[in-house]
Design a protein around this motif. Structure first.
Motif, PDB file in Angstrom:
ATOM      1  N   LYS A  16     -58.090   7.931   6.344  1.00 34.61           N
ATOM      2  CA  LYS A  16     -57.121   7.119   7.017  1.00 34.61           C
ATOM      3  C   LYS A  16     -55.893   6.620   6.174  1.00 34.61           C
ATOM      4  O   LYS A  16     -54.677   7.015   6.781  1.00 34.61           O
ATOM      5  CB  LYS A  16     -57.789   5.836   7.673  1.00 34.61           C
ATOM      6  N   LYS A  17     -56.103   6.404   4.722  1.00 38.18           N
ATOM      7  CA  LYS A  17     -54.970   5.833   4.317  1.00 38.18           C
ATOM      8  C   LYS A  17     -54.067   6.969   3.725  1.00 38.18           C
ATOM      9  O   LYS A  17     -52.868   6.991   3.599  1.00 38.18           O
ATOM     10  CB  LYS A  17     -55.356   4.874   3.086  1.00 38.18           C
TER      11      LYS A  17
ATOM     12  N   SER B 292     -53.944  10.101   5.029  1.00 38.49           N
ATOM     13  CA  SER B 292     -53.739  11.235   6.007  1.00 38.49           C
ATOM     14  C   SER B 292     -52.506  11.618   6.156  1.00 38.49           C
ATOM     15  O   SER B 292     -51.995  12.872   6.635  1.00 38.49           O
ATOM     16  CB  SER B 292     -54.287  10.878   7.541  1.00 38.49           C
ATOM     17  N   GLN B 293     -51.385  10.857   5.973  1.00 39.01           N
ATOM     18  CA  GLN B 293     -49.901  11.229   5.975  1.00 39.01           C
ATOM     19  C   GLN B 293     -49.496  12.256   4.910  1.00 39.01           C
ATOM     20  O   GLN B 293     -48.464  12.714   5.140  1.00 39.01           O
ATOM     21  CB  GLN B 293     -49.066   9.931   5.520  1.00 39.01           C
ATOM     22  N   PHE B 294     -50.302  12.449   3.718  1.00 38.33           N
ATOM     23  CA  PHE B 294     -49.839  13.494   2.950  1.00 38.33           C
ATOM     24  C   PHE B 294     -50.614  14.712   3.297  1.00 38.33           C
ATOM     25  O   PHE B 294     -50.035  15.883   2.620  1.00 38.33           O
ATOM     26  CB  PHE B 294     -50.503  13.117   1.415  1.00 38.33           C
TER      27      PHE B 294
ATOM     28  N   ARG C 120     -50.775  18.295   5.476  1.00 38.06           N
ATOM     29  CA  ARG C 120     -50.079  18.951   6.176  1.00 38.06           C
ATOM     30  C   ARG C 120     -50.656  20.297   6.894  1.00 38.06           C
ATOM     31  O   ARG C 120     -51.333  21.061   5.689  1.00 38.06           O
ATOM     32  CB  ARG C 120     -48.884  19.454   5.625  1.00 38.06           C
TER      33      ARG C 120
ATOM     34  N   THR D 111     -44.324   8.319  -3.136  1.00 32.04           N
ATOM     35  CA  THR D 111     -44.781   7.571  -2.181  1.00 32.04           C
ATOM     36  C   THR D 111     -46.082   6.794  -2.358  1.00 32.04           C
ATOM     37  O   THR D 111     -46.994   7.570  -2.956  1.00 32.04           O
ATOM     38  CB  THR D 111     -44.894   8.176  -0.525  1.00 32.04           C
TER      39      THR D 111
END
Length: 442
Positions: free
Chosen positions: A135-136, A138-140, A142, A88
């Protein structure tokens, strides 16, 4: 408040070409710098060979050269870094990271070294950098999942912990800083992550696991005594499926609660002042005494235990534990094992069984007692005007008094036997009470 760090040149860093990307780490590593004296300004056009990094300023007037430098920096700042994790990709512009060209310092270097290649000066807003990356990326992140357990069908089931992860921002910054502008433009940079361990590990939960019944005791009760049986069953239900953690002290009174009519308890015989009288909650002491024996057989530490004033029949001498919520007479034991304890308390018609689950250690426990002294009861005769002359009724059966010593006998997995002295209990005799008729006698 924006925290601007001081600029540095690439000349101060080893093994760095003039094209090295000095966006973040170079600046952060050198947080302080000496002020520079004012440099002479270039008069007329920029001499041939004057460059900032790979930007050629030769032949330009000062204003034009400075504008070209600004435009060049603007293009650099608009460039997107390609950050990748597990296939990703995330694009992050240099400007969004809080980077900016320090035009004044860069131009001072140009003025001081006309006709030469100099390095650019950059600033970075650390707060903005951290905020943008958080912010950019944070999706990673867990969060770790703590290990836990559940009890089903009287079995201890472990739910393993699951490690989490978090983006390693500073390692990422160092990775970015280690590349030239050209490399950044053509390469995807892998986002480093750090494993986050659960706060509660699978191993720590496994250590709590019980695997066997370590203490069990059964007493009999008279089903025909309905109110007493109801009280006993209510108290037993309050104990069922209770958990005692390692080191925790279990209180019978705190667990069962007050024994009142409002909480559903009924009148039944209790011992008051060495006599059997009716009182709310009669029968509850059989539950505490049954639990006491199960705790003894489980080799648990007894914290508080009081014998009855008189001998009772549902457990052997020296193995009873009376309780009274109002006077705070309580039965307590401590979980002195390394595992969780799990209590099952069940009633069948005429039988109360309490089991304590824990971790089996291979030891066995037996109980023994010695009667040190017996005391005969007395016969107390009371006139009863409601009975015909010559008639008698036994109001209360007499029972002997006893002085008893008790021990807990432990045999470990290797066969070694030790004895633990539990103490000496004194039970007062119970007088036999006979009512005799005096009706019609003057």
């Amino acid at each position: 408040m924006r925290d601007k760090v001081k600029s540095v040149t690439a000349q101060g860093l080893p093994n760095r070409g003039t094209g090295r990307f000095l966006l973040v780490l170079s600046i952060l590593l050198l947080l302080s710098g000496c002020g520079r004296a004012a440099r002479p300004q270039i008069q007329g056009n920029i001499p041939a060979g004057t460059k900032v990094d790979n930007l050629d300023l030769s032949g330009l007037e000062t204003k034009a050269a400075q504008q070209k430098l600004k435009d060049w920096a603007k293009g650099k700042l608009a460039h997107n870094l390609r950050l990748v994790y597990n296939g990703t990709e995330v694009a992050v512009s240099l400007r969004s990271l809080g980077a900016g060209l320090d035009l004044n310092k860069t131009w001072q270097e140009v003025s001081a070294h006309p006709g030469s290649a100099v390095s650019s000066y950059w600033t970075v807003d650390k707060e903005q950098t951290a905020k943008t990356l958080a912010k950019k990326l944070s999706q990673f992140d867990r969060p770790a999942q703590d290990a836990s357990y559940k009890i089903a069908d009287d079995k201890f089931i472990v739910r393993p912990g699951i490690p989490g992860r978090t983006v390693d921002t500073w390692t990422l910054i160092r990775e970015i800083d280690g590349h030239t502008w050209q490399e950044i433009e053509n390469k995807a940079i892998e986002i480093p992550v750090t494993a986050v361990a659960p706060r509660v590990s699978t191993e720590s939960v496994q250590r709590l696991a019980f695997n066997s019944v370590i203490g069990e005791f059964t007493t009999k009760y008279a089903v025909s005594e309905k109110d007493r049986s109801s009280n006993l069953q209510r108290a037993a239900a309050a104990l069922d499926k209770k958990i005692v953690l390692p080191g925790q002290t279990f209180s019978f009174n705190d667990t069962v609660g007050p024994r009142t009519e409002a909480t559903g308890y009924k009148d039944a015989y209790v011992i008051v002042n060495n006599k059997y009288v009716e009182g709310v909650g009669g029968g509850v002491c059989q539950v505490s005494s049954t639990l006491y024996n199960a705790a003894l057989l489980a080799d648990l530490k007894i914290v508080a235990r009081t014998p009855h004033a008189m001998a009772i029949t549902y457990v052997p001498l020296g193995q009873d534990a009376t309780v009274d919520y109002n006077s705070k007479v309580d039965f307590k034991f401590q979980n002195n094992t390394g595992a969780l304890l799990y209590i099952r308390s069940q009633t069948k018609p005429g039988l109360l069984t309490i089991c304590i689950y824990g971790k089996q250690t291979g030891k066995t426990v037996t109980l023994k007692h010695q009667i040190v002294k017996e005391t005969d009861f007395e016969v107390e005769r009371r006139p009863d005007p409601s009975l015909a002359s010559g008639a008698t009724v036994q109001e209360q059966a007499g029972s002997k008094g006893y002085t008893v010593k008790s021990w807990r006998v432990l045999k470990d997995a290797q066969g070694k036997v030790t004895e633990e002295y539990l103490g000496e209990d004194v039970y007062a005799p119970t007088n036999q009470i006979i009512r005799y008729g005096v009706k019609g006698i003057r």
